[in-house]
Design a protein around this motif. Sequence first.
Motif, mmCIF file in Angstrom:
data_model
loop_
_atom_site.group_PDB
_atom_site.id
_atom_site.type_symbol
_atom_site.label_atom_id
_atom_site.label_comp_id
_atom_site.label_asym_id
_atom_site.label_seq_id
_atom_site.Cartn_x
_atom_site.Cartn_y
_atom_site.Cartn_z
ATOM 1 N N UNK A 1 0.843 -1.203 0.000
ATOM 2 C CA UNK A 1 0.000 0.000 0.000
ATOM 3 C C UNK A 1 0.877 1.251 0.000
ATOM 4 N N UNK A 2 1.977 1.248 0.739
ATOM 5 C CA UNK A 2 2.856 2.410 0.736
ATOM 6 C C UNK A 2 3.495 2.627 -0.629
ATOM 7 N N UNK A 3 3.820 1.553 -1.328
ATOM 8 C CA UNK A 3 4.376 1.689 -2.672
ATOM 9 C C UNK A 3 3.380 2.351 -3.613
ATOM 10 N N UNK A 4 2.102 1.976 -3.494
ATOM 11 C CA UNK A 4 1.061 2.596 -4.327
ATOM 12 C C UNK A 4 0.924 4.072 -3.986
ATOM 13 N N UNK A 5 0.859 4.383 -2.695
ATOM 14 C CA UNK A 5 0.688 5.772 -2.271
ATOM 15 C C UNK A 5 1.919 6.599 -2.650
ATOM 16 N N UNK A 6 3.107 6.038 -2.478
ATOM 17 C CA UNK A 6 4.340 6.759 -2.816
ATOM 18 C C UNK A 6 4.406 7.062 -4.309
ATOM 19 N N UNK B 1 -9.166 1.029 -1.482
ATOM 20 C CA UNK B 1 -10.106 -0.051 -1.177
ATOM 21 C C UNK B 1 -10.479 -0.808 -2.448
ATOM 22 N N UNK B 2 -10.642 -0.083 -3.553
ATOM 23 C CA UNK B 2 -10.985 -0.723 -4.829
ATOM 24 C C UNK B 2 -9.850 -1.625 -5.315
ATOM 25 N N UNK B 3 -8.635 -1.363 -4.870
ATOM 26 C CA UNK B 3 -7.487 -2.187 -5.252
ATOM 27 C C UNK B 3 -7.203 -3.297 -4.242
ATOM 28 N N UNK B 4 -8.163 -3.543 -3.356
ATOM 29 C CA UNK B 4 -8.081 -4.701 -2.474
ATOM 30 C C UNK B 4 -7.461 -4.470 -1.109
ATOM 31 N N UNK B 5 -7.064 -3.232 -0.806
ATOM 32 C CA UNK B 5 -6.536 -2.953 0.522
ATOM 33 C C UNK B 5 -7.702 -2.786 1.486
ATOM 34 N N UNK C 1 -5.147 0.196 6.246
ATOM 35 C CA UNK C 1 -4.929 1.639 6.165
ATOM 36 C C UNK C 1 -4.806 2.256 7.554
ATOM 37 N N UNK C 2 -5.667 1.849 8.455
ATOM 38 C CA UNK C 2 -5.600 2.351 9.836
ATOM 39 C C UNK C 2 -4.272 1.959 10.478
ATOM 40 N N UNK C 3 -3.830 0.737 10.244
ATOM 41 C CA UNK C 3 -2.574 0.273 10.841
ATOM 42 C C UNK C 3 -1.365 1.063 10.349
ATOM 43 N N UNK C 4 -1.312 1.389 9.050
ATOM 44 C CA UNK C 4 -0.147 2.148 8.568
ATOM 45 C C UNK C 4 -0.191 3.595 9.066
#
Length: 87
Positions: free
Chosen positions: A16-21, A34-38, A43-46
């Motif tokens: 997820x961080x790679x996608x956001x970065x 969420x649409x990409x399966x996360x 999200x709350x944990x990161x």
Amino acid sequence: MSPPARPQLTKDGRRVLEVVAGSSRQGCTEAFLLAHGFTVELLVNIVRAGFATMQSERVRAGGQPIEVTRVHITDSGRRALRGKRTQ
């Protein structure tokens, strides 16, 4: 007294961080992630670990105001991506 343990980045957290970065300076919307399966839990944990932040904003879509939550990577999240340790 020992220093607090550094949060560990899980394999899914790294993804997820790679996608956001790789996103624009505006970050990624929660809906996109969420649409990409996360999951919301991931999200709350990161965010709790300090690897990302979430910010809500109002935007107009189809003339109607809606609330959008954007996820942004933090400097700590960027450092975690450069590191090799994952759970």
